[in-house]
Design an enzyme around this catalytic site. Sequence first.
Site, mmCIF file in Angstrom:
data_model
loop_
_atom_site.group_PDB
_atom_site.id
_atom_site.type_symbol
_atom_site.label_atom_id
_atom_site.label_comp_id
_atom_site.label_asym_id
_atom_site.label_seq_id
_atom_site.Cartn_x
_atom_site.Cartn_y
_atom_site.Cartn_z
ATOM 1 N N ARG A 11 0.842 -1.191 0.000
ATOM 2 C CA ARG A 11 0.000 0.000 0.000
ATOM 3 C C ARG A 11 0.881 1.246 0.000
ATOM 4 O O ARG A 11 1.949 1.270 0.621
ATOM 5 C CB ARG A 11 -0.940 0.014 1.218
ATOM 6 C CG ARG A 11 -2.194 -0.817 1.007
ATOM 7 C CD ARG A 11 -3.085 -0.208 -0.080
ATOM 8 N NE ARG A 11 -4.271 -0.967 -0.411
ATOM 9 C CZ ARG A 11 -4.390 -1.832 -1.414
ATOM 10 N NH1 ARG A 11 -3.354 -2.096 -2.188
ATOM 11 N NH2 ARG A 11 -5.533 -2.436 -1.665
ATOM 12 N N HIS B 152 -0.693 0.459 -10.134
ATOM 13 C CA HIS B 152 -1.406 -0.488 -9.254
ATOM 14 C C HIS B 152 -1.883 -1.726 -10.043
ATOM 15 O O HIS B 152 -3.076 -2.030 -10.076
ATOM 16 C CB HIS B 152 -2.596 0.202 -8.559
ATOM 17 C CG HIS B 152 -3.018 -0.524 -7.300
ATOM 18 N ND1 HIS B 152 -3.490 0.132 -6.193
ATOM 19 C CD2 HIS B 152 -3.038 -1.847 -6.990
ATOM 20 C CE1 HIS B 152 -3.778 -0.759 -5.250
ATOM 21 N NE2 HIS B 152 -3.512 -1.969 -5.725
HETATM 22 N N1 LIG Z 1 -0.338 -3.810 -5.750
HETATM 23 C C1 LIG Z 1 -1.271 -4.708 -5.946
HETATM 24 O O1 LIG Z 1 -1.699 -4.949 -7.078
HETATM 25 C C2 LIG Z 1 -1.801 -5.463 -4.778
HETATM 26 C C3 LIG Z 1 -2.572 -6.598 -5.010
HETATM 27 C C4 LIG Z 1 -3.023 -7.328 -3.915
HETATM 28 C C5 LIG Z 1 -2.694 -6.928 -2.632
HETATM 29 N N2 LIG Z 1 -1.965 -5.812 -2.436
HETATM 30 C C6 LIG Z 1 -1.599 -5.404 -1.076
HETATM 31 O O2 LIG Z 1 -0.726 -6.363 -0.519
HETATM 32 C C7 LIG Z 1 -0.961 -6.403 0.898
HETATM 33 C C8 LIG Z 1 -0.524 -7.752 1.445
HETATM 34 O O3 LIG Z 1 -1.424 -8.758 0.995
HETATM 35 P P1 LIG Z 1 -1.476 -10.198 1.693
HETATM 36 O O4 LIG Z 1 -2.586 -10.940 1.034
HETATM 37 O O5 LIG Z 1 -0.119 -10.802 1.748
HETATM 38 O O6 LIG Z 1 -1.915 -9.786 3.171
HETATM 39 P P2 LIG Z 1 -1.883 -10.674 4.506
HETATM 40 O O7 LIG Z 1 -1.947 -12.126 4.131
HETATM 41 O O8 LIG Z 1 -2.888 -10.140 5.424
HETATM 42 O O9 LIG Z 1 -0.432 -10.404 5.093
HETATM 43 C C9 LIG Z 1 -0.064 -9.164 5.631
HETATM 44 C C10 LIG Z 1 1.312 -9.319 6.245
HETATM 45 O O10 LIG Z 1 1.715 -8.046 6.752
HETATM 46 C C11 LIG Z 1 2.187 -8.231 8.089
HETATM 47 N N3 LIG Z 1 1.973 -7.031 8.886
HETATM 48 C C12 LIG Z 1 0.830 -6.306 9.035
HETATM 49 N N4 LIG Z 1 1.024 -5.286 9.896
HETATM 50 C C13 LIG Z 1 2.319 -5.374 10.288
HETATM 51 C C14 LIG Z 1 3.117 -4.623 11.176
HETATM 52 N N5 LIG Z 1 2.641 -3.563 11.844
HETATM 53 N N6 LIG Z 1 4.394 -4.995 11.355
HETATM 54 C C15 LIG Z 1 4.907 -6.070 10.699
HETATM 55 N N7 LIG Z 1 4.194 -6.836 9.844
HETATM 56 C C16 LIG Z 1 2.919 -6.487 9.649
HETATM 57 C C17 LIG Z 1 1.377 -9.375 8.630
HETATM 58 O O11 LIG Z 1 2.013 -9.927 9.779
HETATM 59 P P3 LIG Z 1 1.282 -11.078 10.649
HETATM 60 O O12 LIG Z 1 1.102 -12.240 9.708
HETATM 61 O O13 LIG Z 1 2.227 -11.380 11.724
HETATM 62 O O14 LIG Z 1 -0.026 -10.503 11.099
HETATM 63 C C18 LIG Z 1 1.346 -10.301 7.417
HETATM 64 O O15 LIG Z 1 2.514 -11.077 7.378
HETATM 65 C C19 LIG Z 1 -2.465 -6.173 1.014
HETATM 66 O O16 LIG Z 1 -2.778 -5.559 2.237
HETATM 67 C C20 LIG Z 1 -2.808 -5.297 -0.165
HETATM 68 O O17 LIG Z 1 -2.994 -3.981 0.282
HETATM 69 C C21 LIG Z 1 -1.509 -5.081 -3.481
#
Ligand SMILES: NC(=O)c1ccc[n+]([C@@H]2O[C@H](COP(=O)([O-])OP(=O)(O)OC[C@H]3O[C@@H](n4cnc5c(N)ncnc54)[C@H](OP(=O)(O)O)[C@@H]3O)[C@@H](O)[C@H]2O)c1
Length: 312
Positions: free
Chosen positions: A227, A275
Amino acid sequence: MTRILFYLEDYSHDIWRDSLLKVAPGIDFRSYPDWGTPDDGPAYAFVWEPEPGLIASYPNIRAVFSLGAGVDHLTRDPNLPPEVPIIRMGDDGLKEGMAEFVAMSVLMHHRGIPSMITKQKNKDWGRFFAKAAKDVRVGILGFGALGRVAAEALTPFGYQVAAWSRTPKNPVEDVTLHHGSDRLDDFLANTDILVGLLPSTPETQGLLDKERLSLLPEGASIINAGRGTLIDLDALKAHMESGHIASATLDVFPEEPLPSNHPLWGLDNLIITPHIAAITRPDTAAEYVVRNIARIEQGDAPENLLDANRGY
Ligand SMILES: NC(=O)c1ccc[n+]([C@@H]2O[C@H](COP(=O)([O-])OP(=O)(O)OC[C@H]3O[C@@H](n4cnc5c(N)ncnc54)[C@H](OP(=O)(O)O)[C@@H]3O)[C@@H](O)[C@H]2O)c1
């Protein structure tokens, strides 16, 4: 009959309807604004950036499926009913797309491609000899669904891959794991190519400020596909202009589209993508939504249920 209320502006809904009907031929697919009335019976919303207040005006909605992994487009609605479960997208298409984007971007920064694009504009032959992949430290911020597939895509090249998350994780082959805010500074100091895959939460907003960016080694690169709120863009610009940060790829921004007068557009060694790192694919998303509606109707928890306290 399962009823799906679909909302997506600017794009045809036909491919989404056809994909859902292919997986579950009996589905009652309703394309906004033809959602019917709240009295029509239980329904599931499947939406991207719905108008604020829309979800609240349909109290028959049992759960809301976000068309993407991010949910800020829903949670910013002040009228969103807190009791309605929100399910984040986690289809295989999204994971495959992110694995490709991160592998492509890491390879490009490792091999100096952004600086070669800049040099090409000046007819500059200046050669860049990259280090061996085994000597390049890639650090992934966020080790969730997408951080994991990104790591899996990188390890076959031989990179030294590390990942940082909020909570501890079980060991993963060829990936060094870190967790907790007190590990972040050391993590950054030992990362040559930083990959941002964090959600936007109060803890992650502005996390990479001027001081934290200065912890990266001289000549480091940054890729952000989580993000846009993660990075202080003015600080990044200053670090890139000084050469401390050699190159970057940004796929996400605090304001999207990035305004046409934004100074980042003209910055050398910066690749801007709109994006598109990982896009939800209708075929895999339809399977995901139908599978999770079945789970909800059987009384099981759906995959990727939003935890409102965590914010992701
Ligand atoms: N650019 C694009 O096209 C695109 C597409 C899809 C998604 N995204 C973005 O990618 C992000 C990640 O997706 P995902 O599916 O991998 O999400 P996810 O499965 O919810 O994983 C989020 C990760 O971030 C970690 N995290 C959150 N807050 C944190 C903090 N304060 N300190 C350290 N680590 C933290 C979490 O740790 P824990 O596991 O320990 O809770 C988890 O490992 C999404 O939120 C979305 O906004 C972007």
